[in-house]
Design an enzyme around this catalytic site. Structure first.
Site, PDB file in Angstrom:
ATOM      1  N   ASN A 152     -21.500  -7.476 -17.308  1.00 37.24           N
ATOM      2  CA  ASN A 152     -20.725  -7.356 -18.543  1.00 37.24           C
ATOM      3  C   ASN A 152     -19.438  -6.557 -18.333  1.00 37.24           C
ATOM      4  O   ASN A 152     -18.368  -6.931 -18.834  1.00 37.24           O
ATOM      5  CB  ASN A 152     -21.597  -6.695 -19.631  1.00 37.24           C
ATOM      6  CG  ASN A 152     -20.891  -6.671 -20.954  1.00 37.24           C
ATOM      7  OD1 ASN A 152     -20.452  -7.706 -21.453  1.00 37.24           O
ATOM      8  ND2 ASN A 152     -20.737  -5.484 -21.520  1.00 37.24           N
TER       9      ASN A 152
ATOM     10  N   ASP B 144       0.830  -1.197   0.000  1.00 37.98           N
ATOM     11  CA  ASP B 144       0.000   0.000   0.000  1.00 37.98           C
ATOM     12  C   ASP B 144       0.870   1.255   0.000  1.00 37.98           C
ATOM     13  O   ASP B 144       1.037   1.923   1.024  1.00 37.98           O
ATOM     14  CB  ASP B 144      -0.984  -0.045   1.195  1.00 37.98           C
ATOM     15  CG  ASP B 144      -2.044  -1.123   0.985  1.00 37.98           C
ATOM     16  OD1 ASP B 144      -2.366  -1.422  -0.180  1.00 37.98           O
ATOM     17  OD2 ASP B 144      -2.547  -1.685   1.977  1.00 37.98           O
TER      18      ASP B 144
ATOM     19  N   LEU C 198      -8.237  -5.162  -6.912  1.00 37.23           N
ATOM     20  CA  LEU C 198      -8.951  -3.985  -7.428  1.00 37.23           C
ATOM     21  C   LEU C 198     -10.431  -4.027  -7.067  1.00 37.23           C
ATOM     22  O   LEU C 198     -11.176  -3.102  -7.361  1.00 37.23           O
ATOM     23  CB  LEU C 198      -8.754  -3.858  -8.943  1.00 37.23           C
ATOM     24  CG  LEU C 198      -7.296  -3.705  -9.395  1.00 37.23           C
ATOM     25  CD1 LEU C 198      -7.211  -3.530 -10.905  1.00 37.23           C
ATOM     26  CD2 LEU C 198      -6.612  -2.523  -8.707  1.00 37.23           C
TER      27      LEU C 198
ATOM     28  N   HIS D 193     -16.604  -4.084  -8.871  1.00 34.62           N
ATOM     29  CA  HIS D 193     -18.011  -4.044  -8.454  1.00 34.62           C
ATOM     30  C   HIS D 193     -18.760  -3.243  -9.513  1.00 34.62           C
ATOM     31  O   HIS D 193     -18.749  -2.017  -9.492  1.00 34.62           O
ATOM     32  CB  HIS D 193     -18.119  -3.372  -7.077  1.00 34.62           C
ATOM     33  CG  HIS D 193     -19.461  -3.533  -6.441  1.00 34.62           C
ATOM     34  ND1 HIS D 193     -19.717  -3.190  -5.143  1.00 34.62           N
ATOM     35  CD2 HIS D 193     -20.623  -4.014  -6.924  1.00 34.62           C
ATOM     36  CE1 HIS D 193     -20.981  -3.453  -4.850  1.00 34.62           C
ATOM     37  NE2 HIS D 193     -21.551  -3.947  -5.917  1.00 34.62           N
ATOM     38  N   ASP D 194     -19.409  -3.940 -10.450  1.00 33.18           N
ATOM     39  CA  ASP D 194     -20.096  -3.231 -11.534  1.00 33.18           C
ATOM     40  C   ASP D 194     -21.105  -4.198 -12.151  1.00 33.18           C
ATOM     41  O   ASP D 194     -21.307  -5.297 -11.622  1.00 33.18           O
ATOM     42  CB  ASP D 194     -19.058  -2.747 -12.567  1.00 33.18           C
ATOM     43  CG  ASP D 194     -19.481  -1.457 -13.239  1.00 33.18           C
ATOM     44  OD1 ASP D 194     -20.655  -1.375 -13.683  1.00 33.18           O
ATOM     45  OD2 ASP D 194     -18.662  -0.519 -13.323  1.00 33.18           O
ATOM     46  N   ILE D 195     -21.693  -3.824 -13.261  1.00 31.73           N
ATOM     47  CA  ILE D 195     -22.654  -4.739 -13.891  1.00 31.73           C
ATOM     48  C   ILE D 195     -21.888  -5.940 -14.466  1.00 31.73           C
ATOM     49  O   ILE D 195     -20.678  -5.846 -14.737  1.00 31.73           O
ATOM     50  CB  ILE D 195     -23.482  -4.028 -14.995  1.00 31.73           C
ATOM     51  CG1 ILE D 195     -22.572  -3.450 -16.078  1.00 31.73           C
ATOM     52  CG2 ILE D 195     -24.372  -2.948 -14.392  1.00 31.73           C
ATOM     53  CD1 ILE D 195     -23.322  -2.986 -17.321  1.00 31.73           C
TER      54      ILE D 195
ATOM     55  N   THR E  84     -13.272  -6.029   6.185  1.00 35.20           N
ATOM     56  CA  THR E  84     -12.952  -6.204   7.611  1.00 35.20           C
ATOM     57  C   THR E  84     -12.958  -4.864   8.361  1.00 35.20           C
ATOM     58  O   THR E  84     -12.803  -4.831   9.577  1.00 35.20           O
ATOM     59  CB  THR E  84     -11.593  -6.918   7.785  1.00 35.20           C
ATOM     60  OG1 THR E  84     -10.677  -6.365   6.849  1.00 35.20           O
ATOM     61  CG2 THR E  84     -11.708  -8.393   7.558  1.00 35.20           C
TER      62      THR E  84
ATOM     63  N   GLN F 179      -9.375  -0.934  10.936  1.00 37.51           N
ATOM     64  CA  GLN F 179      -9.877  -2.303  10.859  1.00 37.51           C
ATOM     65  C   GLN F 179     -10.646  -2.630  12.130  1.00 37.51           C
ATOM     66  O   GLN F 179     -10.225  -2.265  13.228  1.00 37.51           O
ATOM     67  CB  GLN F 179      -8.709  -3.294  10.710  1.00 37.51           C
ATOM     68  CG  GLN F 179      -7.908  -3.107   9.448  1.00 37.51           C
ATOM     69  CD  GLN F 179      -8.553  -3.748   8.232  1.00 37.51           C
ATOM     70  OE1 GLN F 179      -9.759  -3.945   8.187  1.00 37.51           O
ATOM     71  NE2 GLN F 179      -7.747  -4.064   7.234  1.00 37.51           N
TER      72      GLN F 179
HETATM   73  O1  C5P Z   1      -2.796  -2.288   6.674  1.00 37.28           O
HETATM   74  P1  C5P Z   1      -3.673  -3.489   6.761  1.00 37.28           P
HETATM   75  O2  C5P Z   1      -2.952  -4.742   7.254  1.00 37.28           O
HETATM   76  O3  C5P Z   1      -4.967  -3.238   7.473  1.00 37.28           O
HETATM   77  O4  C5P Z   1      -4.031  -3.785   5.229  1.00 37.28           O
HETATM   78  C1  C5P Z   1      -4.997  -4.665   4.842  1.00 37.28           C
HETATM   79  C2  C5P Z   1      -4.994  -4.757   3.345  1.00 37.28           C
HETATM   80  O5  C5P Z   1      -5.992  -5.717   2.978  1.00 37.28           O
HETATM   81  C3  C5P Z   1      -5.360  -3.450   2.643  1.00 37.28           C
HETATM   82  O6  C5P Z   1      -4.560  -3.377   1.479  1.00 37.28           O
HETATM   83  C4  C5P Z   1      -6.824  -3.593   2.289  1.00 37.28           C
HETATM   84  O7  C5P Z   1      -7.135  -2.993   1.056  1.00 37.28           O
HETATM   85  C5  C5P Z   1      -6.981  -5.108   2.163  1.00 37.28           C
HETATM   86  N1  C5P Z   1      -8.311  -5.648   2.418  1.00 37.28           N
HETATM   87  C6  C5P Z   1      -9.002  -5.509   3.621  1.00 37.28           C
HETATM   88  N2  C5P Z   1     -10.262  -6.036   3.780  1.00 37.28           N
HETATM   89  C7  C5P Z   1     -10.820  -6.732   2.789  1.00 37.28           C
HETATM   90  C8  C5P Z   1     -10.132  -6.883   1.588  1.00 37.28           C
HETATM   91  C9  C5P Z   1      -8.864  -6.352   1.445  1.00 37.28           C
HETATM   92  O8  C5P Z   1      -8.474  -4.925   4.547  1.00 37.28           O
HETATM   93  N3  C5P Z   1     -12.009  -7.288   2.981  1.00 37.28           N
END
Ligand code: C5P
Length: 232
Positions: free
Chosen positions: A68, A11, A61, A64-66, A123, A194
């Site tokens: 197609n 990140d 990435l 999240h879309d339609i 999360t 989180q």
């Molecule tokens: O910094 P941290 O350990 O919280 O990073 C968690 C990574 O996991 C981030 O890159 C975040 O986009 C990703 N992520 C998440 N929850 C999800 C899917 C992906 O935290 N459900």
């Protein structure tokens, strides 16, 4: 518990910073997650740089879309030679089916190794945030279970979910249905944004196939030390 199952989330906004970390962890970590920030800043070049270093790539990435549009986006992602890709399960059954369809086709034609994973509930959200969103009381774990069952039915390889939901998911979707778990914290007190967090040991004991770890490593002055201490 093995470091092969640890995915480090890159990140960062610049390839330079991301690759500095990758090179520092070269002997330890072989799987890296490229998310929106890094991909939007550096595009395909960061993926090429990781491939050059023989690293596995999770391109997160969260489509999240339609149906197609997602189908076509997944098709475009296949050119990158990535190992994991995500979409939001809340895009619906048809969207998931159209997405996996193109991956299956590629698997037959080019032996693609891509795993398509569904994000269940982020999360960073808990019961309270979901109730705030939808306007009525919602139990996160039953929604996660339902979304996981739907993803499995659509043909996805697994889901992204908090460690606390793994047992329930594996009970309903089978042990081979992958569960990748973010929200990992090495210090119990530091949760940032989180909400449903666990330690690395807890995540694997609960049955995670992979854990995703971001800031605990990326913000550390000594990332290799954090990795070496993950299971201590
Ligand atoms: O910094 P941290 O350990 O919280 O990073 C968690 C990574 O996991 C981030 O890159 C975040 O986009 C990703 N992520 C998440 N929850 C999800 C899917 C992906 O935290 N459900």
């Amino acid at each position: 518990m093995s470091l092969d199952k640890v995915i480090v989330a890159l990140d960062f906004s610049k390839s330079k910073e991301a690759l500095k970390l990758v090179d520092e962890l070269d002997e330890l970590i072989s799987f890296y997650k490229v998310g929106l920030e890094l991909f939007l800043s550096e595009g395909r070049n960061i993926l090429k740089a990781l491939k050059k270093r023989n690293k596995k790539i999770f391109l997160d990435l969260k489509f999240h879309d339609i149906p197609n549009t997602v189908h076509r986006a997944v098709k475009a992602s296949l050119n990158f030679g990535i190992d994991m890709l995500t979409l939001h399960t809340t895009g619906g059954f048809e969207m998931m089916k159209r997405a996996i369809e193109i991956v299956e086709e590629a698997k037959i034609k080019e032996a693609s190794q891509l795993k398509l994973l569904g994000v269940t509930i982020l999360t960073s959200l808990d019961n309270e945030s979901l109730t705030e969103l939808y306007g009525f009381s919602i139990d996160t774990s039953s929604i996660v279970k339902n979304l996981a069952i739907l993803s499995k039915k659509a043909g996805l390889d697994g889901v992204i979910a908090s460690a606390k939901e793994i047992k329930n998911i594996k009970n309903h979707c089978g042990k081979d249905f992958l569960v990748v778990t973010p929200g990992i914290r090495v210090e119990k007190l530091v949760k940032d944004d989180q909400k449903r967090t666990v330690s690395p040991q807890e995540a694997f004991l609960l049955g995670a196939d992979y854990i995703v770890i971001g800031r605990a490593v990326t913000l550390s002055k000594n990332p290799a030390e954090v990795i070496l201490n993950l299971f201590k």
